[in-house]
Every structure is written in structure tokens, then in C-alpha cells.
Design a protein around this motif. Sequence first.
Motif, PDB file in Angstrom:
ATOM      1  N   GLU A 184      16.545   0.039   9.460  1.00 35.01           N
ATOM      2  CA  GLU A 184      17.407  -0.930  10.156  1.00 35.01           C
ATOM      3  C   GLU A 184      16.925  -2.360   9.913  1.00 35.01           C
ATOM      4  O   GLU A 184      17.730  -3.286   9.777  1.00 35.01           O
ATOM      5  CB  GLU A 184      17.415  -0.614  11.659  1.00 35.01           C
ATOM      6  N   PHE A 185      15.613  -2.541   9.868  1.00 37.87           N
ATOM      7  CA  PHE A 185      15.026  -3.859   9.609  1.00 37.87           C
ATOM      8  C   PHE A 185      15.462  -4.373   8.237  1.00 37.87           C
ATOM      9  O   PHE A 185      15.889  -5.527   8.086  1.00 37.87           O
ATOM     10  CB  PHE A 185      13.498  -3.761   9.685  1.00 37.87           C
ATOM     11  N   LYS A 186      15.369  -3.530   7.216  1.00 27.62           N
ATOM     12  CA  LYS A 186      15.732  -3.939   5.851  1.00 27.62           C
ATOM     13  C   LYS A 186      17.220  -4.230   5.733  1.00 27.62           C
ATOM     14  O   LYS A 186      17.621  -5.171   5.042  1.00 27.62           O
ATOM     15  CB  LYS A 186      15.315  -2.852   4.853  1.00 27.62           C
ATOM     16  N   VAL A 223      -0.072 -10.216   3.081  1.00 30.67           N
ATOM     17  CA  VAL A 223       1.141 -10.895   2.620  1.00 30.67           C
ATOM     18  C   VAL A 223       1.750 -10.136   1.448  1.00 30.67           C
ATOM     19  O   VAL A 223       2.968  -9.923   1.383  1.00 30.67           O
ATOM     20  CB  VAL A 223       0.834 -12.357   2.217  1.00 30.67           C
ATOM     21  N   LEU A 224       0.918  -9.723   0.499  1.00 30.35           N
ATOM     22  CA  LEU A 224       1.405  -8.951  -0.651  1.00 30.35           C
ATOM     23  C   LEU A 224       2.067  -7.655  -0.196  1.00 30.35           C
ATOM     24  O   LEU A 224       3.147  -7.285  -0.679  1.00 30.35           O
ATOM     25  CB  LEU A 224       0.247  -8.631  -1.595  1.00 30.35           C
ATOM     26  N   GLU A 225       1.414  -6.973   0.715  1.00 32.45           N
ATOM     27  CA  GLU A 225       1.951  -5.692   1.186  1.00 32.45           C
ATOM     28  C   GLU A 225       3.279  -5.870   1.910  1.00 32.45           C
ATOM     29  O   GLU A 225       4.226  -5.103   1.690  1.00 32.45           O
ATOM     30  CB  GLU A 225       0.920  -5.017   2.106  1.00 32.45           C
ATOM     31  N   LYS A 226       3.370  -6.858   2.773  1.00 32.11           N
ATOM     32  CA  LYS A 226       4.601  -7.089   3.516  1.00 32.11           C
ATOM     33  C   LYS A 226       5.735  -7.517   2.573  1.00 32.11           C
ATOM     34  O   LYS A 226       6.876  -7.065   2.712  1.00 32.11           O
ATOM     35  CB  LYS A 226       4.377  -8.165   4.592  1.00 32.11           C
ATOM     36  N   HIS A 229       6.701  -4.206   0.506  1.00 29.86           N
ATOM     37  CA  HIS A 229       7.179  -3.005   1.199  1.00 29.86           C
ATOM     38  C   HIS A 229       8.268  -3.282   2.232  1.00 29.86           C
ATOM     39  O   HIS A 229       9.241  -2.533   2.325  1.00 29.86           O
ATOM     40  CB  HIS A 229       6.002  -2.282   1.869  1.00 29.86           C
ATOM     41  N   LEU A 230       8.130  -4.357   2.992  1.00 34.32           N
ATOM     42  CA  LEU A 230       9.109  -4.626   4.046  1.00 34.32           C
ATOM     43  C   LEU A 230      10.261  -5.497   3.557  1.00 34.32           C
ATOM     44  O   LEU A 230      11.378  -5.385   4.058  1.00 34.32           O
ATOM     45  CB  LEU A 230       8.426  -5.294   5.241  1.00 34.32           C
ATOM     46  N   PHE A 231      10.008  -6.362   2.589  1.00 32.50           N
ATOM     47  CA  PHE A 231      11.040  -7.283   2.116  1.00 32.50           C
ATOM     48  C   PHE A 231      11.657  -6.829   0.790  1.00 32.50           C
ATOM     49  O   PHE A 231      12.342  -7.595   0.132  1.00 32.50           O
ATOM     50  CB  PHE A 231      10.459  -8.690   1.955  1.00 32.50           C
ATOM     51  N   ARG A 267       0.923  -3.024  -8.272  1.00 32.96           N
ATOM     52  CA  ARG A 267       1.661  -2.335  -7.207  1.00 32.96           C
ATOM     53  C   ARG A 267       2.587  -3.294  -6.467  1.00 32.96           C
ATOM     54  O   ARG A 267       3.584  -2.870  -5.874  1.00 32.96           O
ATOM     55  CB  ARG A 267       0.679  -1.707  -6.210  1.00 32.96           C
ATOM     56  N   PHE A 268       2.245  -4.582  -6.517  1.00 34.06           N
ATOM     57  CA  PHE A 268       2.987  -5.547  -5.709  1.00 34.06           C
ATOM     58  C   PHE A 268       3.749  -6.583  -6.542  1.00 34.06           C
ATOM     59  O   PHE A 268       4.758  -7.118  -6.074  1.00 34.06           O
ATOM     60  CB  PHE A 268       2.015  -6.298  -4.782  1.00 34.06           C
ATOM     61  N   ILE A 269       3.266  -6.881  -7.728  1.00 37.39           N
ATOM     62  CA  ILE A 269       3.857  -7.935  -8.554  1.00 37.39           C
ATOM     63  C   ILE A 269       4.607  -7.306  -9.721  1.00 37.39           C
ATOM     64  O   ILE A 269       4.028  -6.553 -10.506  1.00 37.39           O
ATOM     65  CB  ILE A 269       2.768  -8.906  -9.064  1.00 37.39           C
TER      66      ILE A 269
END
Length: 479
Positions: A184-186, A223-226, A229-231, A267-269
Motif C-alpha cells: 500500500e505504501f508503494k 539511505v541506500l536500503e530505503k 527497497h521502499l522507493f 545490490r542498490f545501484i
Amino acid sequence: MGKLSLSKCQPIEIDADNPFKNDVLGREENITVLTQFITSFEQSIVLCIDGGWGQGKTTFIKMWQQYLKNQHIPTIYFNAWESDYTDDALIALIGEISLAIDNLSGEAESKAKGLLSIIKDKIRYLIKDGSSKEWLTIVSAIGSFISKGHIKADKIAEFATNLNAALAKDQIEKYEKSKQVLLEFKQALSRLAECYSSNEEKKPLVIFIDELDRCRPDFAIEVLEKAKHLFNVDNIIFVLATDKTQLGHSIRAVYGQGLDVNGYLRRFIDFDYLLPLSNQPYIIYLINKFSLEKYFLKTEKHLGDPKFFLQIIVEKYNLSLREQDAFCNIFNIVVRSNATIYLNEWFFFIFIFLIILKIKFPDIYKNLSNRNISYYYNNSFLYDALKNIHSHHTPNDFVANHYLELLEYLLLEVFEKFRIPILDSVEIIENYVEYFKFDKNKKNRLMGIASSFKDNCVSLPLLLDIKKSIEISNSFKFN
């Protein structure tokens, strides 16, 4: 004496109508290419603008941000370093998005505020949970009572069993709830991103994250993880401006020195973009800014052009934009505060080189003194300086190598003539070539330089005077 002009490397003024108006580094082409790149994606991506300290990353992304605004592409700027006092990176990121709503109007603003309210309601299930820490505090306190005999151990065993069961059940329920909340957040976040686009054409929300490498290690990782994964939703693009080498040090500080940082960051970039260096255009800009051209014009040019030498050595020694600015501040102070300064070509070659050493290799620079003036393989300054210069030679770069070898010869002339005044240039060069095992071509080039050198004013006392003049800059404060 003219008015002394000092400055730090200040951000350039970015004109709202033409963000490249004051661009002296030719960044427009880089930015237009990157804009085409990120807008070609329909899904979310994370792009890293990788550049070392002082290479102008912040100016670059702020210029890019203004360019995107002019293209009606919504943007948000997030300075991670200014926000790492918070306990949770997610709260800081949502806070920046919330502040950007003030730039909206009408229906878009109303819709955005409604979606933001939904997002804030969901955040409580996604931020760090402090309940475990609270229970640990309670258990610790109970343990203290047991040790002092206030509570019997068999009574507490039953309590601990029930507590563990309650905690496990609570965590499972929260996990199950968080999966639904995350979806729901996404969804709300993606719809919120659409509100920032000012026309019917679907354009992404570009979130610039700056100064990530300066954050405390745990916050940088969070910050990288958020962000990933969340954004990771449609309509949102992340652009990180960071020094990946320094960021790697932060990550290793958390996970250990043996960590494969590049593998971890993949994993993030999604994409890396190495910020191109633009050394020579910037040093030319600074020469004009500080009105230094007149000092170079006063010199004779039997050995070469000091201004051209400066451009070459800035490139060879890979001076960052901030380091170039620091160089010109020191140069400016010396030539304006020392009325007896020796304005000839060889002076400028050594003068420029010593400032470079002061900025880039302070340990070598500090060793220049009159305490040790013996032959060069026993003189730590001369030996290290010669090795340093030679290490910056590049195959087939004949012009640059000529200026570097000219610098080598000047330093040899200074120290060897001081040690044994009757030594001639041939002996000086032969000793140098033999010690460092250079080839015959090197020897012939140095001999050619020696034949052009007619000035007998080079001396160790004068070299020390140059350093003394440079040290005057230590007393100035740059605003």
C-alpha cells in the motif's frame, strides 16, 4: 599593490532560465545525455554520479536539477549529510517529499496531501521498531533484581517464557502487517510522484541524494536500503552524488574490511556515471578570476611558458576543483603580498610545483628545509620530489614530459650546485641518470634542457625563500 582577492570554492550561481550560463566546465552535454538516459526508463532506477572530493558533484546535480525543472520534470533535492542526525532515513526522505508539496497548487496539491497522509500512516509499520530495546531494558532491570535476591529465579523463568512467546507473536503479526502495508505504501508513493508532474505527459519524480559519502556509515547504508527497497516504484528515479571510494570505506566500517564493496553496492545501484574531470578549463577560469594573467606575461620564456606549465601540472597531478581553487588562493596571496618576488620563468616552475606539493603531498613539502642539504639520495625532499615528478610522466606525452623533466633539472641544479658549486650540468645529469638507471634518451633530453638554461640565480636559499613566501598563506583565513 592591488586589492587582495580571496575566496573559497564557492558554488556557482545557477541561473533559473539558463542553468548553464555560468558553467565553465562544459557540463551541459553531460546533463542533456543523462536526462535522456533516465527518462527512457519506465521503471524505477538508481543512478550514481561518482566523483572524488572537490570535483563539483553538488554543483553538477543542482545544475541538472534546474535543467530538469525547466523541462517540467519534477525534482527533489535531499542532502543526506544534513539529515543523518535523524534515527531513521525513511522519515527524512518522506520529510523532503512532504516539503516539496508546497511547490504544488490546486488539485495536485490537494491530491498530494491526501496521499502523503496515507503514506505517513503506513510509515509507522516500516520504520525502526524500538519495542525490542524497551523489553531488553525491562529484562535487564529484572535481572538486576534477581542478582540482588529481590526476586526468585524460578518465578522469573515462567515470566521469561511467557515474554518470549508474546514477543514472538507480536513480531510475527507486525511482519504480516508490514507486507501488506509495504504494498500500500508503494502504491501511494507512486501515485504521489505523479502529482509532481505538471502536465499530462507522464514524467518521473527525480530525487537527488547528495553528500552520502559524508554521512555516518549506518545512516548511509540505510539511505541506500530505503531508496532501493521502499522507493522502488514506478515514476521515481534516484540520483546519488557520492564518492564511491569514500562510501566504500563507510560500508566496510560497518560490515568489515573484507567485504566486497562493489558487489554490495550493485545490490542498490543500477548504473554508475563517472563525473568527467575538466581540469584545464577550470584553471584557466581561475587565472582570469584572480587576474593572474599579468604575472605570467611579465616572465621571459626561454625555457617554456609558465602558464602552460600550470595547465599541464594541474592535469598531471589531477587537482580537484577545490584543490585548484586552493592553489590559486595561495598563488594570489604570494604574488600580491611579496613585492620583491622573483618573476622569471624558472621561479614560476618551482613556485607552482611547491604549491602543488603543499596541497597534494604535504609530507614531501614539509621536508624542504636547510637542515639536510646533502646529495640527493640522502636528501629526503629532493629524492622524494624527483621520484614524485618522474611518476607523473606519461608515455608519448612529449610536451608534458618536457616540462616535468625541466622541473627535475631545476631541482637538481638547486641542490647539486649548493653542495658542490663547481659541478657542471653534465656531471649533475650523469649522476642523476646513473643513480635512477634512466636510459640514454632521458639523459639526452636533460642535456638539451641544460643547454638552454643560462640563469645562474637558482640556489637553495632562494628555493627556501619561495617556500617561506608560500607559508605566508597559512596566516590568511579564506571566507
